[in-house]
Write an enzyme that holds these catalytic residues in place. Structure first.
Site, PDB file in Angstrom:
ATOM      1  N   GLY A   1      18.229  33.980   6.577  1.00 56.30           N
ATOM      2  CA  GLY A   1      18.503  32.899   7.519  1.00 56.30           C
ATOM      3  C   GLY A   1      19.188  33.351   8.791  1.00 56.30           C
ATOM      4  O   GLY A   1      20.199  32.783   9.186  1.00 56.30           O
ATOM      5  N   THR A   2      18.679  34.370   9.440  1.00 55.13           N
ATOM      6  CA  THR A   2      19.307  34.921  10.652  1.00 55.13           C
ATOM      7  C   THR A   2      18.258  35.707  11.431  1.00 55.13           C
ATOM      8  O   THR A   2      17.277  36.158  10.853  1.00 55.13           O
ATOM      9  CB  THR A   2      20.476  35.860  10.259  1.00 55.13           C
ATOM     10  OG1 THR A   2      21.555  35.083   9.762  1.00 55.13           O
ATOM     11  CG2 THR A   2      20.985  36.665  11.437  1.00 55.13           C
ATOM     12  N   THR A   3      18.475  35.861  12.726  1.00 53.58           N
ATOM     13  CA  THR A   3      17.700  36.817  13.519  1.00 53.58           C
ATOM     14  C   THR A   3      18.679  37.717  14.262  1.00 53.58           C
ATOM     15  O   THR A   3      19.469  37.235  15.073  1.00 53.58           O
ATOM     16  CB  THR A   3      16.793  36.101  14.535  1.00 53.58           C
ATOM     17  OG1 THR A   3      15.934  35.191  13.856  1.00 53.58           O
ATOM     18  CG2 THR A   3      15.937  37.114  15.291  1.00 53.58           C
TER      19      THR A   3
ATOM     20  N   LYS B   1      27.881  36.655  14.936  1.00 56.77           N
ATOM     21  CA  LYS B   1      27.279  37.597  13.986  1.00 56.77           C
ATOM     22  C   LYS B   1      27.340  39.041  14.479  1.00 56.77           C
ATOM     23  O   LYS B   1      26.797  39.927  13.834  1.00 56.77           O
ATOM     24  CB  LYS B   1      25.824  37.204  13.726  1.00 56.77           C
ATOM     25  CG  LYS B   1      25.675  35.808  13.142  1.00 56.77           C
ATOM     26  CD  LYS B   1      24.230  35.459  12.874  1.00 56.77           C
ATOM     27  CE  LYS B   1      24.114  34.027  12.380  1.00 56.77           C
ATOM     28  NZ  LYS B   1      22.728  33.644  12.093  1.00 56.77           N
TER      29      LYS B   1
ATOM     30  N   SER C   1      15.641  36.734   8.534  1.00 56.16           N
ATOM     31  CA  SER C   1      14.420  35.976   8.235  1.00 56.16           C
ATOM     32  C   SER C   1      13.563  35.740   9.472  1.00 56.16           C
ATOM     33  O   SER C   1      12.372  35.474   9.358  1.00 56.16           O
ATOM     34  CB  SER C   1      14.784  34.634   7.585  1.00 56.16           C
ATOM     35  OG  SER C   1      15.680  33.918   8.406  1.00 56.16           O
TER      36      SER C   1
END
EC number: 3.4.25.1
Length: 277
Positions: free
Chosen positions: A43-45, A76, A172
């Site tokens: 759940g991140t880019t 992040k 993701s």
């Protein structure tokens, strides 16, 4: 010799051997009443690119709890040392604690050696720690920095494997971000070019992955400066309300009304103080 390895001439095209193996394993597990584990979405880019004078790291700012957006503006991009930063995808607590621990150990190493730490040292510390826990620490990282040997960029997987590449993506939304890099990357880019490219890659992840969203943060590291741009851009601005959407009292007619009386029993209690003398 107990075994003879026969060299096979490689053939073109994609090999589906692992797909067939997985299908056989899945059928065998189904007979026994088991299910194969599914891939865990981070759940991140997050992404990074090497340009002419340094490194540009980028990340989105959405934190999720399953299908719920837990935080719209989380950071992040984590501090490792003055010349090294690290983007984290996966379990938020794992990425935070892992980067804090390595940052602490790297500071002790820097004090011991009397010099700025090298990026390869941070990479070795991270991969050894993650490999020790066999993937149970859910931290997928993009490590970047500039040292005496130049700019370096690594992707670090939760099991401890690492890649050193001119551009990397994790999370993701990494496939969408990688598509932008493979289309537009070129060696020896200028700083503004690299910032724009990383921003476009993160935006691709935001718009094509439900686990990524909100703003785009960038971190630019070179030998002469460090720029932490938070936010660099806001691709998802909240729309402006053009009217009131709350209905006035009495707008909807009351169709039925029922009043029920409650029976209340009142109890009287007296409290006496105890003589302790």
């Amino acid at each position: 010799m107990a075994a003879v390895s026969v060299y096979e001439r490689p053939v073109g095209g994609f090999s589906f051997d692992n797909c067939r193996r997985n299908a056989v394993l899945e059928a065998d597990f189904a007979k026994k009443g088991y299910k194969l584990p599914t891939a865990r979405k981070t759940g991140t880019t997050i992404a990074g690119v090497v340009y002419k004078d340094g490194i540009v790291l980028g990340a989105d700012t959405r934190a999720t709890e399953g299908m719920v957006v837990a935080d719209k503006n989380c950071s992040k991009i984590h501090f490792i040392s003055p010349n090294i930063y690290c983007c984290g995808a996966g379990t938020a607590a794992d990425t935070d604690m892992t980067t804090q621990l390595i940052s602490s150990n790297l500071e002790l190493h820097s004090l011991s050696t009397g010099r700025l730490p090298r990026v390869v040292t941070a990479n070795r510390m991270l991969k050894q720690m993650l490999f020790r826990y066999q993937g149970y620490i859910g931290a997928a990282l993009v490590l970047g920095g500039v040292d005496v040997t130049g700019p370096h960029l690594y992707s670090i997987y939760p099991h401890g494997s690492t890649d050193k590449l001119p551009y990397v993506t994790m999370g993701s939304g990494s496939l969408a971000a990688m598509a932008v890099f493979e289309d537009k990357f070129r060696p020896d880019m200028e700083e503004e070019e690299a910032k724009k490219l990383v921003s476009e890659a993160i935006a691709a992840g935001i718009f094509n992955d439900l686990g990524s969203g909100s703003n785009i943060d960038l971190c630019v590291i070179s030998k002469s400066k460090l720029d932490f741009l938070r936010p660099y851009s806001v691709p998802n601005k909240k729309g402006t309300r053009f009217g009131r959407y709350r209905c006035e009292k009495g707008t909807n007619a009351v169709l039925t009304e029922k009043v029920t009386t409650l029976e209340i029993e009142v109890l009287e209690e007296t409290v006496q103080t105890m003589d302790t003398s």
